[in-house]
Design an enzyme around this catalytic site. Structure first.
Site, PDB file in Angstrom:
ATOM      1  N   ASP A 415       0.837  -1.206   0.000  1.00 13.12           N
ATOM      2  CA  ASP A 415       0.000   0.000   0.000  1.00 13.12           C
ATOM      3  C   ASP A 415       0.871   1.255   0.000  1.00 13.12           C
ATOM      4  OD1 ASP A 415      -2.482   1.484   0.289  1.00 13.12           O
ATOM      5  OD2 ASP A 415      -1.901   1.851   2.380  1.00 13.12           O
ATOM      6  N   GLU A 420       6.371   8.353  -3.222  1.00 13.55           N
ATOM      7  CA  GLU A 420       4.929   8.355  -3.520  1.00 13.55           C
ATOM      8  C   GLU A 420       4.545   9.631  -4.252  1.00 13.55           C
ATOM      9  OE1 GLU A 420       2.696   7.478   0.024  1.00 13.55           O
ATOM     10  OE2 GLU A 420       3.460   5.454   0.134  1.00 13.55           O
ATOM     11  N   HIS A 439      -1.592   3.925  -1.340  1.00 11.57           N
ATOM     12  CA  HIS A 439      -1.599   4.453   0.040  1.00 11.57           C
ATOM     13  C   HIS A 439      -3.039   4.719   0.515  1.00 11.57           C
ATOM     14  CE1 HIS A 439       1.047   6.724   3.159  1.00 11.57           C
ATOM     15  NE2 HIS A 439      -0.005   6.170   3.744  1.00 11.57           N
TER      16      HIS A 439
HETATM   17  N1  LIG Z   1      -0.941   2.834   4.960  1.00 10.94           N
HETATM   18  C1  LIG Z   1      -1.576   3.687   5.730  1.00 10.94           C
HETATM   19  O1  LIG Z   1      -2.437   4.418   5.282  1.00 10.94           O
HETATM   20  C2  LIG Z   1      -1.246   3.753   7.185  1.00 10.94           C
HETATM   21  C3  LIG Z   1      -2.231   4.088   8.123  1.00 10.94           C
HETATM   22  C4  LIG Z   1      -1.883   4.171   9.456  1.00 10.94           C
HETATM   23  C5  LIG Z   1      -0.568   3.929   9.845  1.00 10.94           C
HETATM   24  N2  LIG Z   1       0.357   3.637   8.905  1.00 10.94           N
HETATM   25  C6  LIG Z   1       1.753   3.352   9.276  1.00 10.94           C
HETATM   26  O2  LIG Z   1       1.737   2.337  10.235  1.00 10.94           O
HETATM   27  C7  LIG Z   1       2.670   2.643  11.241  1.00 10.94           C
HETATM   28  C8  LIG Z   1       2.169   2.058  12.549  1.00 10.94           C
HETATM   29  O3  LIG Z   1       1.045   2.781  12.989  1.00 10.94           O
HETATM   30  P1  LIG Z   1       0.528   2.578  14.474  1.00 10.94           P
HETATM   31  O4  LIG Z   1      -0.582   3.518  14.669  1.00 10.94           O
HETATM   32  O5  LIG Z   1       0.312   1.148  14.750  1.00 10.94           O
HETATM   33  O6  LIG Z   1       1.801   3.063  15.295  1.00 10.94           O
HETATM   34  P2  LIG Z   1       2.218   2.590  16.721  1.00 10.94           P
HETATM   35  O7  LIG Z   1       3.239   3.544  17.185  1.00 10.94           O
HETATM   36  O8  LIG Z   1       1.025   2.366  17.573  1.00 10.94           O
HETATM   37  O9  LIG Z   1       2.917   1.178  16.485  1.00 10.94           O
HETATM   38  C9  LIG Z   1       4.164   1.020  15.908  1.00 10.94           C
HETATM   39  C10 LIG Z   1       4.834  -0.150  16.613  1.00 10.94           C
HETATM   40  O10 LIG Z   1       6.026  -0.474  15.916  1.00 10.94           O
HETATM   41  C11 LIG Z   1       6.944  -0.900  16.884  1.00 10.94           C
HETATM   42  N3  LIG Z   1       8.299  -0.894  16.376  1.00 10.94           N
HETATM   43  C12 LIG Z   1       9.185   0.124  16.343  1.00 10.94           C
HETATM   44  N4  LIG Z   1      10.341  -0.309  15.821  1.00 10.94           N
HETATM   45  C13 LIG Z   1      10.175  -1.604  15.509  1.00 10.94           C
HETATM   46  C14 LIG Z   1      11.020  -2.586  14.933  1.00 10.94           C
HETATM   47  N5  LIG Z   1      12.268  -2.315  14.574  1.00 10.94           N
HETATM   48  N6  LIG Z   1      10.525  -3.831  14.771  1.00 10.94           N
HETATM   49  C15 LIG Z   1       9.273  -4.118  15.135  1.00 10.94           C
HETATM   50  N7  LIG Z   1       8.423  -3.229  15.687  1.00 10.94           N
HETATM   51  C16 LIG Z   1       8.878  -1.985  15.866  1.00 10.94           C
HETATM   52  C17 LIG Z   1       6.712   0.043  18.030  1.00 10.94           C
HETATM   53  O11 LIG Z   1       7.223  -0.497  19.233  1.00 10.94           O
HETATM   54  C18 LIG Z   1       5.211   0.157  18.044  1.00 10.94           C
HETATM   55  O12 LIG Z   1       4.640  -0.774  18.927  1.00 10.94           O
HETATM   56  C19 LIG Z   1       2.742   4.164  11.267  1.00 10.94           C
HETATM   57  O13 LIG Z   1       3.998   4.596  11.661  1.00 10.94           O
HETATM   58  C20 LIG Z   1       2.444   4.563   9.859  1.00 10.94           C
HETATM   59  O14 LIG Z   1       3.669   4.757   9.197  1.00 10.94           O
HETATM   60  C21 LIG Z   1       0.055   3.538   7.593  1.00 10.94           C
HETATM   61  O1  LIG Z   2       0.509   7.434   8.657  1.00  6.88           O
HETATM   62  C1  LIG Z   2      -0.671   7.445   8.389  1.00  6.88           C
HETATM   63  O2  LIG Z   2      -1.550   7.884   9.149  1.00  6.88           O
HETATM   64  C2  LIG Z   2      -1.106   6.862   7.095  1.00  6.88           C
HETATM   65  O3  LIG Z   2      -0.031   6.498   6.322  1.00  6.88           O
HETATM   66  C3  LIG Z   2      -2.089   7.669   6.378  1.00  6.88           C
HETATM   67  O4  LIG Z   2      -1.483   8.652   5.614  1.00  6.88           O
HETATM   68  P1  LIG Z   2      -2.448   9.648   4.804  1.00  6.88           P
HETATM   69  O5  LIG Z   2      -2.983  10.583   5.817  1.00  6.88           O
HETATM   70  O6  LIG Z   2      -1.571  10.314   3.816  1.00  6.88           O
HETATM   71  O7  LIG Z   2      -3.508   8.820   4.189  1.00  6.88           O
END
Ligand SMILES: NC(=O)c1ccc[n+]([C@@H]2O[C@H](COP(=O)([O-])OP(=O)(O)OC[C@H]3O[C@@H](n4cnc5c(N)ncnc54)[C@H](O)[C@@H]3O)[C@@H](O)[C@H]2O)c1
Ligand SMILES: O=C(O)[C@H](O)COP(=O)(O)O
Length: 625
Positions: A415, A420, A439
C-alpha cells in the site's frame, strides 16, 4: 537570613537526587548536596534588605542591593505561593502559550521572499476559504524578513485570528472546527516553493503524508509557524529536528485511522491469498481463468505481525478471527498485552523462520529503514508472503525484487512506497506477484472524518496555548500537571531572568543547577516544564532565540549549557508541589545561588519583597524586548 537558613536546614535532612542535562544530553549524574555549597572560585552575592520586614506584605521592597563578591554565596527569596497565582504579570506566559507565542528565530531567517514569490492564490483552491485579504497584502508588501515577520504579526492581530494552512484534503468536520478560531486556507497540491512562499503567513500547517515539511519550510516561516498538524500517524514526512529547532510544535492524529489501516491490511491479506485483483483484471479482459488463480488458505497459517502497536494489534485481532496463528515481533511491546490477546511476542529470527505471512506495522525510523533487506528475506521460509501497510522504505526494493525472483517470497501486497507516487518505471507496480494500492490504508470516510477532527482539535488547542496530548516533539505533560505548575513555572523563569542579569558582564553561563525541594516523591513531580522555563529565562534575555517546551533542551545543548537537576525530598506537606526552587549558576568566574521558597509560612515575609524585586526586573526585561 533566618528563614532562608531554616529552609536550608530542612533541605539538609532531605533526600537528594539529581540528573544532568548537558551538551551530552541527560543522564550524567552530578554530585549534589542539599546544603548551600560554598561556591568554587568566586561567588556573586545579592543581599536582600529584608530584616525587620516580617509581616509586611504590601510595602514595596527597596531595590535589592546587588554585590558581586568573591568567596561568598547568597540566597535570594521569592514566592510562587497563592499570592503569585493572583498577581497580574506583564510577561507571565503560561507554559504552553509560549509554544503558540513563538516569535522570531533569526537563525531561521535566511530565506526571504521577494515580490516575485508566488502569491497566496492557488487555482487548486477555488472552493476553499482563502487567507484573508490583510494577510495576502502582507505577502507581497515587504522586503525585510524581520519587518515581514512583524507585519504578519500585526495582520493576525487585525483579524484577531491565526491563519491555518491546510495543505492536503481534510474532512469537513475538521475544517469547520478550525474555522471557528482561525482563518483557514485550503491550498492543495502546492509545490515545495509555493509552500515555502505561503508559510511565513501561517501560524499552523496541516498535512497528510503527501506533503514534505522540510527544514526549508521551517526556515521560510521566519518563526511564525507555531504548530504542524499531521492528519494521520506517520510523521516521517515532517523534519522533526528542524521543527524542534524552530520551537514549532508537531502534533499528529494517532488513533482515528487505526482501524481503517488494519482493515486494509486484512483486505490485502485476503486479496493476496486469493489473487483477487489479478482475477478481476483477467475477467475484465474477457477471460475465465479458474486454473490460473488458485490461492492459498489462511486458516492455521502463521501470520507474523511486525510492529505490535495500534494497527498491528488490530490486525492480529482480526487475523485470529480468520483462524490464523498470530505471532508478533516488536522489541518495545509489552508481553502481557500480547499474551492477553493470544499473541506470542517473538524475536526477529523466530518470526522470520516461522511465519507464512508477514504484515508490517512499524514506523519508518532510521532503524527500520530498509529493515527488510536481502539478509532478512533470506531468513524467511520459502514462499513467504508480505503485506506492507506501514511505510514503503521499511522494505529495500531491490532486495524484494530479488526475493520474488528467487521464489523466496511468493507474493507481496504493497500500500506504501519509498517514493509516492512511485515513478512510472517502478519495478514493483507491473509485477503479477505484487498487488498494489495507492496508500489507501487510512482512506475510509470514517477514518478521514475522525482524523480531521482529531488533528483540528490538537492544532486549535496548541494555538490556544494548550499542549496537545499528541505532541510528537515535546514532552507530553498532562494538563493537570501544567495547571498545578503554572505559578512555579513563572517563578522559575523569573529566577533565571534575575540570575542572568546578575551575572551579566561576566563570561557567560557555564552550568546551572536547579534544585527542587518538595515533599513529593520523584515520580510525583514532573520537572520538565520548570527546567524548560529556567532555560527560557536564562537564554531569551541575552539572545534572539525563542525558547519553549519544544526546543528548550535543544537550545541548552546548542549553547553548551550544562543543566543539573537536583531533587530534594523533604518531609513537609506534599499538597503543594514544591517548597523551594533554587538556581545555582556557575559562570566562568563565579557561582550565583538564588532560592525561591514557594510555600506560605515562616518564609512568607520574605516572599513578598522578593516577588516585587523579581517582578520589577522581569518587567524591565520585557520592556527591553
Ligand atoms: N498505509 C496507511 O495508510 C497507514 C495508516 C496508518 C498507519 N500507517 C503506518 O503504520 C505505522 C504504525 O502505525 P501505528 O498507529 O500502529 O503506530 P504505533 O506507534 O502504535 O505502532 C508502531 C509499533 O512499531 C513498533 N516498532 C518500532 N520499531 C520496531 C522494529 N524495529 N521492529 C518491530 N516493531 C517496531 C513500536 O514499538 C510500536 O509498537 C505508522 O507509523 C504509519 O507509518 C500507515
Ligand atoms: O501514517 C498514516 O496515518 C497513514 O499512512 C495515512 O497517511 P495519509 O494521511 O496520507 O492517508
Amino acid at each position: 537570613m533566618a528563614a532562608a537558613a531554616g529552609a536550608t536546614s530542612r533541605g539538609l535532612a532531605a533526600k537528594t537526587t539529581c540528573s544532568t542535562l548537558a551538551g551530552a544530553g541527560r543522564g550524567d549524574s552530578a554530585a549534589s548536596s542539599s546544603r548551600p555549597q560554598p561556591p568554587s572560585g568566586g561567588a556573586a552575592t545579592l543581599a536582600v534588605p529584608w530584616k525587620g520586614r516580617k509581616g509586611n506584605f504590601t510595602e514595596p521592597a527597596p531595590a535589592p542591593a546587588c554585590r558581586m563578591e568573591s568567596g561568598s554565596a547568597f540566597r535570594f527569596l521569592s514566592s510562587a505561593s497563592s499570592r503569585w497565582r493572583g498577581a497580574p504579570s506583564s510577561d507571565h506566559q503560561l507554559p504552553l502559550q509560549s509554544v503558540a507565542e513563538n516569535r522570531r528565530c533569526p537563525r531561521l531567517s535566511r530565506h526571504r521572499h521577494d515580490k516575485d514569490s508566488p502569491t497566496l492564490s492557488n487555482p487548486a483552491n477555488n472552493n476553499c476559504t482563502r487567507v484573508n485579504a490583510v494577510v495576502q497584502q502582507t505577502a507581497t508588501g515587504s522586503t525585510s524578513t524581520v519587518s515581514r515577520t512583524r507585519q504578519q504579526g500585526s495582520s493576525a492581530e487585525v483579524t484577531g485570528k491565526p491563519t491555518v494552512l491546510v495543505a492536503e484534503k481534510l474532512g469537513a468536520g475538521g475544517i469547520d472546527l478550525l474555522k471557528k478560531v482561525a482563518n483557514v486556507d485550503c491550498s492543495y497540491n502546492l509545490t515545495p516553493e509555493e509552500l515555502c512562499a505561503k508559510i511565513s503567513l501561517c501560524d499552523a500547517l496541516i498535512v497528510r503524508s503527501g506533503t514534505k515539511v522540510t527544514r526549508e519550510v521551517f526556515e521560510a516561516s521566519n518563526g511564525r509557524l507555531k504548530v504542524v498538524g499531521r492528519a494521520g500517524v506517520g510523521i516521517d514526512n515532517v523534519d522533526l529536528q528542524a521543527a524542534t529547532e524552530a520551537g514549532c510544535l508537531v502534533v499528529n492524529a494517532p488513533t482515528a485511522n487505526t482501524v481503517a489501516a488494519a482493515e486494509h491490511a486484512i483486505a490485502l491479506l485476503l486479496a493476496l491469498a486469493r489473487n483477487v485483483p489479478q482475477a478481476d483484471s483477467s475477467m475484465k479482459e474477457g477471460k475465465w481463468e479458474r486454473g490460473r488463480f488458485v490461492g492459498v488458505t489462511l486458516v492455521d497459517k502463521v501470520l507474523a505481525v511486525m510492529g505490535f502497536g495500534k494497527v498491528g494489534s488490530e490486525v492480529a485481532r482480526r487475523a485470529k478471527g480468520l483462524g490464523m496463528h498470530v505471532i508478533a515481533h516488536d522489541p518495545y511491546a509489552a508481553h502481557d498485552r500480547a499474551r492477553a490477546m493470544g499473541v506470542e511476542l517473538v524475536s526477529l529470527e523466530e518470526a522470520l523462520g516461522t511465519a507464512d505471512f508477514f504484515s508490517l506495522h512499524m514506523p519508518l525510523t532510521s532503524s527500520t529503514e530498509r529493515m527488510f533487506n536481502d539478509a532478512v528475506f533470506n531468513k524467511m521460509k520459502d514462499g513467504a508472503r508480505i503485506i506492507n501497510v506501514a511505510r514503503g522504505a521499511v522494505i529495500d526494493t531491490p532486495s524484494l525484487i530479488r526475493a520474488l525472483d528467487s521464489g523466496k517470497v511468493a507474493q507481496a501486497a504493497l500500500d506504501v512506497f519509498t517514493e509516492e507516487p512511485p515513478p512510472k518505471d517502478c519495478p514493483l507496480i507491473a509485477r503479477e506477484d505484487i498487488i498494489v494500492t495507492p496508500h489507501l490504508g487510512a482512506s475510509t470516510q470514517e477514518a478521514q472524518e475522525g482524523v480531521a477532527i482529531e488533528i483540528a482539535e490538537a492544532v486549535v488547542g496548541a494555538l490556544q496555548g494548550a499542549l496537545a496530548g499528541t505532541a510528537v516533539n515535546a514532552p507530553m505533560v498532562p494538563a493537570e500537571v501544567i495547571e498545578e505548575l503554572t505559578p512555579y513555572v513563572a517563578l522559575a523563569e523569573r529566577l533565571a531572568k534575575v540570575a542572568v542579569q546578575l551575572v551579566s558582564g561576566t563570561h557567560g553561563i557555564r552550568g546551572v543547577t536547579i534544585t527542587y525541594r518538595s515533599a513529593r516523591s520523584m515520580e510525583d513531580l514532573d520537572t520538565r516544564l520548570l527546567r524548560a522555563y529556567v532555560v527560557k529565562g536564562l537564554v531569551e534575555p541575552v539572545s534572539e532565540s525563542v525558547v519553549n517546551l519544544v526546543n528548550s533542551d535543544y537550545i541548552s545543548k546548542q549553547r553548551g549549557l550544562r543543566i543539573t537537576e537536583v531533587r530534594q525530598v523533604s518531609d513537609g506537606d506534599d499538597e503543594e508541589p514544591l517548597e523551594t526552587i533554587q538556581l545555582q549558576i556557575t559562570d566562568c568566574e563565579s557561582t550565583l545561588r538564588m532560592e525561591a521558597p514557594t510555600s506560605q509560612g515562616s518564609a512568607c515575609f520574605l516572599l513578598t519583597s522578593f516577588w516585587k524585586v523579581v517582578s520589577s526586573s522581569a518587567t524591565r526585561l520585557t520592556n527591553q524586548e
